[in-house]
Design an enzyme around this catalytic site. Sequence first.
Site, PDB file in Angstrom:
ATOM      1  N   CYS A 174      39.199  40.326  33.307  1.00  0.00           N
ATOM      2  CA  CYS A 174      38.366  41.370  33.911  1.00  0.00           C
ATOM      3  C   CYS A 174      36.876  41.186  33.574  1.00  0.00           C
ATOM      4  CB  CYS A 174      38.877  42.748  33.500  1.00  0.00           C
ATOM      5  SG  CYS A 174      38.245  44.088  34.546  1.00  0.00           S
ATOM      6  N   HIS A 201      44.639  42.736  35.004  1.00  0.00           N
ATOM      7  CA  HIS A 201      45.040  42.941  33.612  1.00  0.00           C
ATOM      8  C   HIS A 201      46.511  42.549  33.404  1.00  0.00           C
ATOM      9  CE1 HIS A 201      41.479  45.109  32.068  1.00  0.00           C
ATOM     10  NE2 HIS A 201      41.309  45.408  33.352  1.00  0.00           N
ATOM     11  N   GLU A 218      48.032  42.513  30.621  1.00  0.00           N
ATOM     12  CA  GLU A 218      48.565  43.207  29.449  1.00  0.00           C
ATOM     13  C   GLU A 218      49.262  44.513  29.785  1.00  0.00           C
ATOM     14  OE1 GLU A 218      44.099  44.342  29.547  1.00  0.00           O
ATOM     15  OE2 GLU A 218      45.411  42.720  30.213  1.00  0.00           O
TER      16      GLU A 218
END
Length: 510
Positions: free
Chosen positions: A79, A167, A169
């Site tokens: 990002c 993202h 994660e």
Amino acid sequence: MQQKVLILDFGSQFTQLIARRVRELNIYSEIFPYNSKNYDVNNYKAVILSGSPSSVQGEAVLHPELSEIKGKKPLLAICYGAQYLAHFFGGRVGESNTREYGRANLSYIKTENLLFQKIEVNSQVWMSHSDTIITLPKNAIKIASTHDVENAAFKIKEEETYAIQFHPEVYHTTEGKQLLKNFLVQIAEIEQNWTPDAFVETTVKKIQEQIGNEKVVLGLSGGVDSTVAAVILDKAIGQNLYCIFVDNGLLRKEEYISVLEQYQNMGLNVKGVDASARFLKELKGISDPEKKRKAIGKVFVDVFDDEAKQITSVKYLAQGTIYPDVIESVSISGGPSATIKSHHNVGGLPDYMKLKIVEPLRMIFKDEVRRVGKTLGIDKVLLGRHPFPGPGLAIRILGDITKEKVKMLQEVDAIFINGLRRWNLYDKVWQAGAILLPINSVGVMGDERTYEKVVALRAVSSTDGMTADWVDLPYKFLQEISNKIINNVKGVNRVVYDISSKPPATIEWE
């Protein structure tokens, strides 16, 4: 010696999730602020740049030192990190026509690229940015796109430097764990040798080196975190650990006696302290949630100080602080992450309290705590308990706190939690509880008008507490629980169910 991953934090609320996902792969990771001087990059096999609420186009750009990283270590930029590489290495970043936030699907993948190995087109990813990469940096090639984001991922030629706009994660990115594994195992060639057993061994050794023969006082809460912390400390220093289980008057119904007995049966050196009147007195008239937390934290510290003075030569106060507590209170290691709320067990001690802090679990997540607890042989019933906030029911009673309100909410909560157990739903829910709202509503009971309290029920699914979805509990269950609450808890005439996810909401209402 575990092979480590360095994560540079630019202030994203998801930074801790990156560390968690890496550790799920049995690879140890450490987080430092992007501008920290407290790490040696030579000690790490790979580096990850986090996201950020900042913009590379803003005046206060966050500049990391990449001279010993980019082109020299495997690097994954996420990002903000991806936009930084684009903006400052020959590409261009501009404001998106629309805010790129939420779920998206990959529409193109450069299949021969190692980063996207075993990941298919149409896989879901999670976007969270208002800027977008318009042109790639020098010597970069596009390796993935979504329908709305052309440059969703790129690689720098002749470098193991990768950048992704989404993202990996967060669990909304369905193949995020696979992508991280591709980067860490296939590209960076890191061994997967960090396990709960390794954590216990390392932590016990560190505690023994830190504490030696000194005495430690630990405040037990009845939750998983403080329980696992207690067992690790007991393993490290034995009877030099003095556990204190405080009844703050804000626990669940009959929890104080039952949990105290459990701890005693585990062989822990534990003392029960009834400080309920002390806590309720300090909370009298306080409605602001942050002031509640600070008041509770103050009394906890005072109680521990009083009890510690009764133990000859105690030098340390232990806490069950874990990663989500830290990131939601203040950025890890002093980084730039935004504060969401304070936690009573995070931060330093007042000057008058002459105890040093020891926090065995500070760098691990809730699910890791449970795995560590299993390794330590702790009973699965204790390990399976839902998280319960340190301030207890004080932050589930919106508005001021009174003994009568606490008793009312304890009864409501007991009906809800016992119902989940009876319906075999308890283990399918990550956290559940009831909230007493500061409003009354009109009702009818026995042909008479009532004007009584409203309670909200909350049940979420999660793995770490950083993100969570509301649980779709059966209608018949909710109907049964609502009827039981209204029929059995005097003063309540309406029950509602909270269907908000985190984000944008938080798990607790305060």
